[in-house]
Design a protein around this motif. Structure first.
Motif, PDB file in Angstrom:
ATOM      1  N   LYS A 144       0.858  -1.187   0.000  1.00  0.00           N
ATOM      2  CA  LYS A 144       0.000   0.000   0.000  1.00  0.00           C
ATOM      3  C   LYS A 144       0.888   1.229   0.000  1.00  0.00           C
ATOM      4  O   LYS A 144       2.060   1.178   0.374  1.00  0.00           O
ATOM      5  CB  LYS A 144      -0.931  -0.016   1.200  1.00  0.00           C
ATOM      6  N   ALA A 145       0.323   2.350  -0.402  1.00  0.00           N
ATOM      7  CA  ALA A 145       1.085   3.586  -0.542  1.00  0.00           C
ATOM      8  C   ALA A 145       1.771   4.005   0.749  1.00  0.00           C
ATOM      9  O   ALA A 145       2.824   4.633   0.718  1.00  0.00           O
ATOM     10  CB  ALA A 145       0.180   4.710  -1.049  1.00  0.00           C
ATOM     11  N   CYS A 146       1.209   3.635   1.892  1.00  0.00           N
ATOM     12  CA  CYS A 146       1.798   4.011   3.178  1.00  0.00           C
ATOM     13  C   CYS A 146       3.180   3.376   3.371  1.00  0.00           C
ATOM     14  O   CYS A 146       3.978   3.858   4.161  1.00  0.00           O
ATOM     15  CB  CYS A 146       0.875   3.607   4.324  1.00  0.00           C
ATOM     16  N   GLY A 147       3.435   2.276   2.645  1.00  0.00           N
ATOM     17  CA  GLY A 147       4.750   1.662   2.684  1.00  0.00           C
ATOM     18  C   GLY A 147       4.966   0.600   3.744  1.00  0.00           C
ATOM     19  O   GLY A 147       5.998  -0.061   3.767  1.00  0.00           O
ATOM     20  N   TYR A 148       4.021   0.400   4.637  1.00  0.00           N
ATOM     21  CA  TYR A 148       4.233  -0.616   5.671  1.00  0.00           C
ATOM     22  C   TYR A 148       3.165  -1.712   5.685  1.00  0.00           C
ATOM     23  O   TYR A 148       3.201  -2.590   6.529  1.00  0.00           O
ATOM     24  CB  TYR A 148       4.362   0.033   7.063  1.00  0.00           C
ATOM     25  N   GLU A 149       2.228  -1.679   4.766  1.00  0.00           N
ATOM     26  CA  GLU A 149       1.258  -2.761   4.631  1.00  0.00           C
ATOM     27  C   GLU A 149       1.588  -3.526   3.362  1.00  0.00           C
ATOM     28  O   GLU A 149       1.636  -2.948   2.272  1.00  0.00           O
ATOM     29  CB  GLU A 149      -0.166  -2.223   4.551  1.00  0.00           C
TER      30      GLU A 149
END
Length: 148
Positions: free
Chosen positions: A78-83
């Motif tokens: 995902k864009a958040c980088g941690y999922e």
């Protein structure tokens, strides 16, 4: 759509055979969570948190049994980088034996596309294979412990 093919010019493998093997592995993973027949990272919490482990196992078994050369593990982020989430592609066909860890989803056996995969829009081929020992998975398959 791309074909499912084997190394060394061997005859093509039928998708129905691969789907059947993936379904057998899915049943084993469900039983294994309770019976602890085969130990792998996060197997105790299947299908939660073990998408990378299960994708590696499925990849090893596809390569071993069918000698496939077009199997890859996809790491969706995902864009958040941690999922992150992992699943396996054989040609254009997707296999996600842990999709049911997400509400409203069931395991995916040989599908072309799925909204779950699109919810992880950044895709990369994952080449790291140290998380699960290939020789242990193959030995368990050859001895009949892991049905495939």
């Amino acid at each position: 759509m791309s074909a499912i093919h084997r190394r060394n010019g061997n005859p093509k493998v039928r998708k129905t055979d691969i789907d059947g093997s993936a379904t057998k592995l899915l049943g084993f993973l469900e039983r294994n969570r309770l019976e602890r027949i085969f130990d792998y990272p996060f197997g105790y919490s299947y299908p939660q948190n073990c998408c990378e482990s299960v994708s590696l196992m499925l990849t090893y078994l596809l390569e071993e049994k069918y000698r496939l050369d077009n199997v890859c593990i996809i790491k969706g982020s995902k864009a958040c980088g941690y999922e992150h989430h992992f699943w396996v592609m054989v040609g254009d066909w997707n296999y996600d034996l842990t999709a049911h860890q997400f509400a409203g989803h069931k395991p995916r056996i040989g599908v072309l596309a799925d909204p779950l995969f699109l919810s992880f829009p950044q895709w990369n081929v994952e080449n790291k294979r140290e998380f699960v020992d290939r020789s242990e998975v193959v030995a368990a398959f050859r001895s009949g412990v892991i049905p495939f």
